[in-house]
Design a protein around this motif. Sequence first.
Motif, short mmCIF file in Angstrom:
data_model
loop_
_atom_site.label_atom_id
_atom_site.label_comp_id
_atom_site.label_asym_id
_atom_site.label_seq_id
_atom_site.Cartn_x
_atom_site.Cartn_y
_atom_site.Cartn_z
N ARG A 133 0.86 -1.18 0.00
CA ARG A 133 0.00 0.00 0.00
C ARG A 133 0.91 1.24 0.00
NH1 ARG A 133 -2.11 -3.65 3.64
NH2 ARG A 133 -1.08 -2.59 5.39
N TRP A 134 1.38 1.58 -1.18
CA TRP A 134 2.42 2.59 -1.28
C TRP A 134 1.90 3.99 -0.98
CZ3 TRP A 134 6.52 0.04 -0.71
CH2 TRP A 134 6.70 -1.20 -1.30
N ASN A 135 0.66 4.28 -1.30
CA ASN A 135 0.11 5.61 -0.97
C ASN A 135 0.18 5.86 0.53
OD1 ASN A 135 -0.47 5.83 -3.66
ND2 ASN A 135 -2.61 6.43 -3.37
N GLU A 136 -0.34 4.90 1.31
CA GLU A 136 -0.35 5.06 2.75
C GLU A 136 1.07 5.04 3.32
OE1 GLU A 136 -2.12 3.04 1.02
OE2 GLU A 136 -4.25 3.35 1.46
N ALA A 137 1.95 4.24 2.70
CA ALA A 137 3.34 4.18 3.17
C ALA A 137 4.03 5.53 2.98
CB ALA A 137 4.10 3.08 2.42
N VAL A 138 3.81 6.18 1.83
CA VAL A 138 4.40 7.49 1.58
C VAL A 138 3.87 8.51 2.60
CG1 VAL A 138 4.35 9.43 -0.04
CG2 VAL A 138 4.94 7.14 -0.85
N GLN A 139 2.58 8.48 2.85
CA GLN A 139 1.99 9.44 3.79
C GLN A 139 2.58 9.27 5.19
OE1 GLN A 139 -2.05 8.19 3.12
NE2 GLN A 139 -2.52 9.98 1.86
N GLU A 140 2.64 8.04 5.67
CA GLU A 140 3.13 7.81 7.02
C GLU A 140 4.62 8.14 7.15
OE1 GLU A 140 1.55 7.20 9.78
OE2 GLU A 140 -0.39 7.22 8.76
N ARG A 141 5.39 7.86 6.10
CA ARG A 141 6.83 8.15 6.19
C ARG A 141 7.08 9.66 6.19
NH1 ARG A 141 10.38 3.94 7.55
NH2 ARG A 141 12.37 5.03 7.83
N MET A 142 6.29 10.41 5.43
CA MET A 142 6.43 11.86 5.46
C MET A 142 6.04 12.41 6.82
SD MET A 142 7.43 14.47 3.82
CE MET A 142 7.36 16.25 4.09
N ARG A 143 5.01 11.86 7.41
CA ARG A 143 4.63 12.28 8.76
C ARG A 143 5.72 11.94 9.77
NH1 ARG A 143 -1.21 9.78 7.43
NH2 ARG A 143 -2.18 11.66 6.54
N ALA A 144 6.38 10.80 9.57
CA ALA A 144 7.48 10.43 10.46
C ALA A 144 8.61 11.45 10.38
CB ALA A 144 7.99 9.04 10.11
N ILE A 145 8.92 11.92 9.17
CA ILE A 145 9.99 12.90 9.00
C ILE A 145 9.66 14.18 9.77
CG2 ILE A 145 11.08 14.43 7.32
CD1 ILE A 145 10.97 12.15 5.31
N VAL A 146 8.44 14.68 9.57
CA VAL A 146 8.06 15.95 10.21
C VAL A 146 7.99 15.78 11.72
CG1 VAL A 146 6.27 17.71 10.36
CG2 VAL A 146 6.85 16.71 8.15
N ARG A 147 7.43 14.67 12.19
CA ARG A 147 7.35 14.45 13.63
C ARG A 147 8.74 14.32 14.25
NH1 ARG A 147 3.37 16.05 15.82
NH2 ARG A 147 1.81 14.51 15.21
N ASP A 190 0.68 14.69 -3.81
CA ASP A 190 0.16 14.01 -5.00
C ASP A 190 -0.75 12.85 -4.62
OD1 ASP A 190 1.42 15.73 -6.70
OD2 ASP A 190 3.14 14.41 -7.09
N VAL A 191 -0.34 12.04 -3.64
CA VAL A 191 -1.14 10.88 -3.29
C VAL A 191 -2.28 11.22 -2.35
CG1 VAL A 191 0.84 9.36 -3.62
CG2 VAL A 191 0.33 10.22 -1.33
N THR A 192 -2.15 12.32 -1.61
CA THR A 192 -3.18 12.67 -0.62
C THR A 192 -4.27 13.54 -1.22
OG1 THR A 192 -1.49 12.60 1.11
CG2 THR A 192 -3.58 13.64 1.67
N TYR A 193 -3.90 14.48 -2.07
CA TYR A 193 -4.87 15.44 -2.59
C TYR A 193 -4.96 15.44 -4.12
CZ TYR A 193 -3.80 17.07 2.10
OH TYR A 193 -3.56 17.12 3.44
N GLY A 194 -3.94 14.89 -4.79
CA GLY A 194 -3.94 14.93 -6.25
C GLY A 194 -4.50 13.71 -6.92
N GLY A 195 -4.89 12.68 -6.14
CA GLY A 195 -5.47 11.49 -6.72
C GLY A 195 -4.49 10.60 -7.45
N ARG A 196 -3.18 10.79 -7.23
CA ARG A 196 -2.20 9.97 -7.92
C ARG A 196 -1.85 8.74 -7.08
NH1 ARG A 196 2.02 14.41 -10.59
NH2 ARG A 196 0.42 15.62 -11.69
N THR A 197 -1.17 7.79 -7.72
CA THR A 197 -0.81 6.53 -7.07
C THR A 197 0.70 6.46 -6.92
OG1 THR A 197 -2.73 5.44 -8.03
CG2 THR A 197 -0.98 4.03 -7.17
N ALA A 198 1.16 6.20 -5.70
CA ALA A 198 2.60 6.08 -5.46
C ALA A 198 3.07 4.67 -5.80
CB ALA A 198 2.90 6.41 -4.00
N ASP A 199 4.39 4.52 -5.90
CA ASP A 199 4.97 3.21 -6.14
C ASP A 199 6.12 3.00 -5.15
OD1 ASP A 199 6.83 4.97 -7.11
OD2 ASP A 199 6.66 4.36 -9.20
N GLU A 200 6.74 1.86 -5.24
CA GLU A 200 7.80 1.53 -4.28
C GLU A 200 8.99 2.50 -4.37
OE1 GLU A 200 10.54 -2.25 -2.76
OE2 GLU A 200 9.16 -2.47 -4.47
N PRO A 201 9.47 2.85 -5.59
CA PRO A 201 10.58 3.81 -5.63
C PRO A 201 10.27 5.13 -4.94
CG PRO A 201 10.34 2.73 -7.75
CD PRO A 201 9.16 2.32 -6.93
#
Length: 227
Positions: A133-147, A190-201
Amino acid sequence: MIETGGTITTRRPLLATDDIPVDLPRVPAQEAAERELSKPMYHENDPSLLERGLNRFWEWVGGLLDAASSATPGGLLGLVAIVVVVLALVGALWWRLGTPRRTPATGDSLFEDGPRTADDHRTAAARHAAGGRWNEAVQERMRAIVRSLEERTLLDPRPGRTADEAAAEAARTLPAHTDELRAAARSFDDVTYGGRTADEPAYRRIEDLDTSLERTRPTLDTAGAPA
């Protein structure tokens, strides 16, 4: 009595009886019929207003279907085939893109739920990545950086901060990672508000940035850092 040539003839007057029809003018007769038919006893079994409305609606739908079937090659069967194909396409798009996300009316807050630690967000990101689930993974990792930056006091904890704002503020004390921070914020948007799909890279780039930031010493003199 009438006397004619010495003969007396008696003429009986004409009387209206029940056997003799009485002619009435057309307009009063019509009004009388309408008054008679307007009595409740004649309308006890009439359909209700809702039933009449539904009947009109289905008549309208039937007319549309008749018109469409007459204009479609193959008639009604061809129309049914077209409807099935359209439904199949809609179902395929829904399965591929998922449920459309609603864009928030005010602001694009980075954190949607209650406060969690950076390690909590990293654990959630790893769990989503393991499940593909790369969309959710990208979101959580970005939150981890900011936190993590907040926990290191490199960012002031501020509710409602967006990913772009966090990246711009972090770049002032971590100027060597300005481009990576902006790219990570863009991927989050992009994945949260732009409707795009993230990938593993995309996820691995943010994961590497998180690891690199953990080893980076902040620049205390920010006079030359980009705003």
